[in-house]
Design an enzyme around this catalytic site. Structure first.
Site, PDB file in Angstrom:
ATOM      1  N   ASN A 154       0.870  -1.074   0.264  1.00 27.24           N
ATOM      2  CA  ASN A 154       0.224   0.416   0.050  1.00 27.24           C
ATOM      3  C   ASN A 154       1.049   1.543   0.038  1.00 27.24           C
ATOM      4  OD1 ASN A 154       0.751   0.760   2.980  1.00 27.24           O
ATOM      5  ND2 ASN A 154      -0.238  -0.966   3.361  1.00 27.24           N
ATOM      6  N   ASP A 193      -3.979  -6.335   4.934  1.00 19.53           N
ATOM      7  CA  ASP A 193      -5.947  -6.910   5.863  1.00 19.53           C
ATOM      8  C   ASP A 193      -5.580  -8.733   4.148  1.00 19.53           C
ATOM      9  OD1 ASP A 193      -7.019  -5.146   6.870  1.00 19.53           O
ATOM     10  OD2 ASP A 193      -7.893  -4.376   5.272  1.00 19.53           O
TER      11      ASP A 193
END
Length: 411
Positions: free
Chosen positions: A215, A284
């Protein structure tokens, strides 16, 4: 009383176009009460003249290590011993490289190597120079030596490039100096005796030996939190995913890459921690299968099967005993709704919420705009400020809550 009253600051000015800003910096430091002793490198004098700094500082300006006006002392040793802080602004790639490698060949570098005073550098250079691996490595080494940095700004540079490398404004540098001295006062060491665990940066989840999922997290917020905790007297463990930031001096640094590695490191250090702040942006989900060899391109679409990754914060909330646990909620919509839900679901004591789409609050920026929410239902929105200032406000809030005081007492 002036904020820098009586402080002896040695200001090193090295040779970049930003040297002209050092004149304003000298004036502002002097107005704040400091005695400023300026050292100009030979290259700096191609841009600015000693007389300017003499007039602004009302002190002798040093340019040559072989000029000794007072036979009773050796100038660079006297300056090194006198300094409460050595500040180099602008700090060029050249002077950063010299100091990182112990080269002492002029008045400035010999003074820095001889001093026991703290050293602060404000880099300024072309964006490509600032990002060069050699410069990055040199700054990392200086950070490990204990040097502090005032990050350059982004924008149009004198060379015509647009990017990071512009010398921080004199007001920002003065603010950093004032903050440094205030942190040295014993009254600000309010985390002494506490052990603080911080996570920072992104994680990388491998797909194959070439590719991974990650990310945009830069680690800047987590590193600022770790540095603030250190400066306030805490013993700090910083568990960091891959970033380009210099490793902070004076903290226990644990580098990790994957969610699983971060999970294992957090659980290992959790029992001995008093405060846990999980600012890392972890994945996640992770690939269900990690391929041993590079996946080859085919003619059709590729389907990548993902599985849930370990939820570090939820497990910390489940295992915690007396630890004060703070999470982060980086959201793009319904920010406070999602943050409150996360606070409750993961058994947190406080959560820091921010809208990453808001200008000045996104991942990678030097500033942040956050709202603090506590398990008691309190809420405090902070204005836009540097991530380091956010970190100090966060600790003010944490200490208030640990002392069973309302959030409003601290902010």
């Amino acid at each position: 009383m002036l904020p820098l009253q009586g402080k002896q600051i040695v200001l090193g000015v090295s040779g970049g176009i930003a040297a002209y800003k050092a004149a304003a910096l000298t004036s502002k430091l002097t107005q704040a009460g400091a005695q400023v002793h300026v050292i100009l490198t030979a290259s700096a004098m191609q841009f600015v003249q000693p007389l300017t700094f003499q007039a602004l500082s009302h002190q002798q300006v040093y340019t040559d290590m072989f000029q000794e006006p007072d036979p009773a002392v050796i100038s660079h040793i006297q300056l090194a011993d006198r300094a409460d802080l050595v500040l180099i602004a602008p700090a060029t790639a050249n002077v950063i490289g010299k100091l990182a490698n112990g080269i002492a060949d002029d008045m400035l570098t010999t003074t820095v190597l001889a001093t026991k005073a703290p050293v602060m550098l404000a880099p300024a250079m072309n964006v490509n120079m600032y990002g060069h691996p050699a410069v990055t490595a040199n700054m990392q080494r200086l950070a490990e030596y204990g040097c502090r940095f005032v990050e350059p700004g982004e924008g149009l540079l004198a060379c015509g490039w647009i990017g990071k490398g512009r010398l921080a404004e004199p007001e920002e540098i003065v603010e950093a100096v004032i903050r440094f001295f205030s942190e040295q006062q014993e009254t600000h060491r309010d985390l002494a005796g506490k052990r603080v665990l911080v996570t920072a940066g992104p994680t990388r989840e491998k797909i194959d030996p070439v590719r991974y999922i990650t990310n945009h997290a830069s680690g800047k917020m987590g590193y600022a939190i770790a540095e603030a905790a250190r400066d306030r007297g805490a013993d700090v463990v910083l568990i960091s995913g891959p970033t380009s930031l210099p490793k902070p001096a004076g903290v226990e640094f644990v580098p990790v890459e994957s969610v699983q590695e971060m999970y294992d490191a957090v659980m290992r250090h959790l029992p001995e921690s008093d405060i846990v702040i999980k600012s890392a942006a972890v994945s996640d989900y992770r690939p269900k299968t990690v391929h041993a060899h590079k996946m080859k391109k085919g003619d059709g679409p590729l389907v990548l099967e993902l599985e849930k990754a370990p939820d570090i914060l939820q497990e910390v909330g489940r295992r915690k005993t007396d630890q004060y646990v703070v999470g982060f909620a980086a959201e793009t919509q319904d920010v406070l709704v999602h943050a409150k839900s996360k606070l409750e679901r993961k058994n947190l004591d406080m959560i820091v919420a921010n809208d990453v789409l808001m200008e000045g609050a996104g991942m990678g920026s030097d500033t942040n705009i956050v709202t603090l929410l506590t398990r008691e239902g309190e809420q405090a929105a902070l204005e836009k400020m540097s991530k380091r200032d956010v970190a100090d406000k966060l600790f003010d809030a944490i200490l208030a809550k640990m002392a069973h005081r309302p959030l409003s007492d601290a902010l």
